[in-house]
Scaffold this active site. Structure first.
Site, mmCIF file in Angstrom:
data_model
loop_
_atom_site.group_PDB
_atom_site.id
_atom_site.type_symbol
_atom_site.label_atom_id
_atom_site.label_comp_id
_atom_site.label_asym_id
_atom_site.label_seq_id
_atom_site.Cartn_x
_atom_site.Cartn_y
_atom_site.Cartn_z
ATOM 1 N N GLY A 146 0.808 -1.219 0.000
ATOM 2 C CA GLY A 146 0.000 0.000 0.000
ATOM 3 C C GLY A 146 0.839 1.265 0.000
ATOM 4 N N SER A 147 0.386 2.251 0.732
ATOM 5 C CA SER A 147 0.992 3.591 0.674
ATOM 6 C C SER A 147 2.413 3.651 1.217
ATOM 7 C CB SER A 147 0.113 4.577 1.438
ATOM 8 O OG SER A 147 -1.146 4.702 0.817
ATOM 9 N N THR A 148 2.885 2.592 1.882
ATOM 10 C CA THR A 148 4.257 2.638 2.407
ATOM 11 C C THR A 148 5.294 2.671 1.287
ATOM 12 O OG1 THR A 148 4.295 0.208 2.609
ATOM 13 C CG2 THR A 148 3.661 1.480 4.569
ATOM 14 N N VAL A 149 4.906 2.375 0.028
ATOM 15 C CA VAL A 149 5.879 2.436 -1.070
ATOM 16 C C VAL A 149 5.851 3.780 -1.789
ATOM 17 C CG1 VAL A 149 5.691 -0.062 -1.424
ATOM 18 C CG2 VAL A 149 4.354 1.488 -2.853
ATOM 19 N N SER B 263 -1.250 11.270 1.553
ATOM 20 C CA SER B 263 -1.276 9.913 1.004
ATOM 21 C C SER B 263 -2.213 9.840 -0.200
ATOM 22 C CB SER B 263 -1.709 8.895 2.069
ATOM 23 O OG SER B 263 -1.332 7.589 1.682
#
Length: 577
Positions: A291-294, A347
């Site tokens: 998810g958004s961690t990349v 995000s």
């Protein structure tokens, strides 16, 4: 008239007598030869029937944490075995023996009866030497003992997934015990003994080969940090009613894994009620879409192309973007214009997708591959999975967008922590290690240093700016990180499950000189929320705060008066030394 054959044929009688005398002489000579000249022959055959070599178990090597704290030790135990044939002559004592062994008398009698013709069967294994001696003192015919070693794990469930365990024969079966079994096992020795025809020990002659103990294995894990991470992850699962969770802490400079914990876990010292699902080292084996961690890596790719600067803006109105049959949406319903830092703070899926369309998926793919997504970590941990980083021959808009905001690829918690460690280390990646590293390894520049440092500042704003992930803040330190919330794929059907999420947070600290990278994954929180900034960020904050203090990392975010006091105290302490 009776005639004697010997009288008629005297020469034949003499021949017979001569042959008999020759045979007697040959037998006498052979006896003399064997007893005096060639006595080794009889000795060898006698030894073959009475001399035995029994193994001497090797002491398995010690497993410690990076500071020498024991994580796996071997203790001597007594194994009792029986000669089935001899035990048949002592049936009257079977009830006494069964009671001493703590076994059901009827079941014990049936087992002995079924093995009546066997000369060896285990009665019980893993007794303390005192317990074994008490049973031997009963002097029951056919009961014998041998020495073995049993593994004990002082940290229990806290390090279970990392250290693993051995089986009843002291062979590694999980974790580092399995990965380094040859290193830890040692080489058994041999002892020469004399036994009678019933197999009873007559004399202990000598040790013909000394046992070589296994070698000590010093892991990279810091047991203090491991306990801290274990406690905080467990508390988070209880608070949010989550199904499972993983946490990985990495030393940014050396690549050492300082802590690796999973929930649920198990006690390796008592595996009677062990559930197979609890044995999984989820940080190594469970794959998920990050998810958004990349998104920080997508932004890094944009900055690396030179086409984008941090101040460049993207219009994300009206908060959604239609691509063919798919609609990309921003959870926070962003509208208006965002710069690259704003895209990370909010995000924004729409914002990072538009950036990806401009630079192309190949640039993002290259950065993600370089930081370790979809690649072997080199840890050689049993059961570790590589994940998947798709590389399409032709990238469509849907594939490009989903890659940019963390869908369509799969990673492990270890890979996520490793990627953030590379970003924290000014874009240089070092090999991960589960073994203590005494020399800083060589690094490889995978993200330009100026780009990595720019992203550091952006991720600091993700936590510290108004509207940022304030729950991830660490008192006294500037920290950088990114939350993520990923829907779980439906097994067996296409699409995603309803109301099933993974809550993620990854980051590093302190920002001015990063020392620790940390990734937190919590699976299916069911109460109190499911967003990464709500569920995983507090775990990150508490574990990072404790880790920085335990590693004596100097704070970089103290008020000026406190900072002056800290410097003065350090100077005073140094003067006294």
């Amino acid at each position: 008239m009776i005639r004697l054959e010997g009288a008629l044929y005297p020469w034949r009688f003499r021949v017979v007598l001569f042959l008999l005398a020759l045979m007697v002489a040959a037998i006498v000579w052979r006896i003399i030869d064997l007893q005096i000249f060639d006595h080794d022959f009889l000795q060898a055959h006698g030894d073959a029937r009475s001399v035995r070599h029994i193994p001497i178990p090797a002491h398995r090597g010690l497993v410690t944490d990076r500071n020498g704290e024991p994580l796996a030790v071997s203790t001597p135990v007594t194994t009792l075995w029986g000669n089935g044939k001899e035990l048949q002559q002592a049936k009257a004592q079977w009830p006494v023996l069964a009671k001493a062994l703590g076994q059901n008398q009827e079941d014990f009698a049936k087992r002995l009866q079924a093995n009546a013709e066997r000369e060896f069967l285990y009665l019980v294994r893993g007794l303390t030497p005192e317990q074994g001696q008490r049973i031997l003192d009963l002097k029951i015919p056919g009961v014998y003992s041998s020495e073995e070693f049993r593994r004990f794990y002082p940290a229990g469930e806290v390090t279970a997934h990392v250290v693993g365990f051995t089986d009843i024969d002291d062979r590694g079966r999980e974790g580092m015990e399995l990965a380094f079994d040859d290193w830890l096992a040692g080489v058994p020795g041999k002892r020469q003994v004399l036994k009678d025809r019933r197999g009873r020990l007559i004399k202990d002659v000598q040790v013909t080969q000394n046992a070589k103990p296994g070698k000590t294995l010093a892991l990279s894990i810091d047991l203090r940090l491991q306990y801290l991470a274990h406690r905080e992850l467990r508390n988070a699962l209880v608070e949010f009613g989550a199904k499972a969770g993983s946490l990985v802490m990495v030393d940014v400079k050396t690549g050492e894994v300082l802590a690796m914990v999973n929930q649920p876990t198990y006690n390796p010292n008592n595996r009677r009620t062990l559930q197979p699902a609890a044995m999984r080292n989820r940080a190594m084996t469970d794959l998920f879409e990050p998810g958004s961690t990349v998104k920080p890596f997508s932004i890094s790719a944009a900055l690396e192309t030179g086409r984008w600067k941090p101040t460049d803006t993207v219009n994300v109105a009206p908060g959604w973007l239609r691509i063919g049959r798919y609609t990309i949406r921003d959870v926070s319903r962003n509208s208006g214009v965002l710069d690259l830092t704003g895209i990370l703070i909010k995000s924004s899926n729409v914002g990072v997708s538009k950036v990806a369309f401009d630079i192309g998926a190949e640039s993002i793919y290259s950065v993600m591959q370089q930081v370790g997504f979809g690649q072997d970590t080199g840890l050689s941990f049993p059961g570790e999975r590589v994940g998947n980083l798709p590389n399409h021959r032709k990238w469509g808009q849907a594939e490009t967008a989903t890659l940019a905001y963390g869908y369509g690829l799969s990673v492990t918690a270890v890979q996520l922590a490793h990627a953030y460690a590379a970003l924290a280390n000014d874009g240089r990646t070092v090999p991960l290690s589960m073994i203590r590293v005494d020399k800083t390894p060589d690094s490889v520049q995978v993200i330009p240093e100026d780009v990595a440092q720019t992203v550091h500042g952006m991720l600091q704003q993700v936590i510290e700016a108004p509207g940022g992930v304030y729950r991830a803040q660490v008192p006294g330190y500037h920290v950088a990180g990114k939350s993520g919330t990923a829907r779980k794929v439906s097994v067996g059907t296409k699409g995603y499950r309803e109301n099933a999420y993974r809550s993620l947070f990854a980051g590093f600290a302190p920002v001015n000189n990063p020392r620790i990278a940390l990734a937190v994954v919590i699976d299916e929180p069911s109460q109190g929320g499911y967003y990464g900034g709500l569920v995983s960020a507090p775990v990150f904050s508490r574990v990072m705060a404790g880790g920085l203090r335990l590693m004596n990392v100097t704070p970089d975010n103290l008020p000026k008066d406190e900072a002056v006091q800290t410097v003065d105290a350090a100077s005073t302490k140094g003067g006294r030394g």
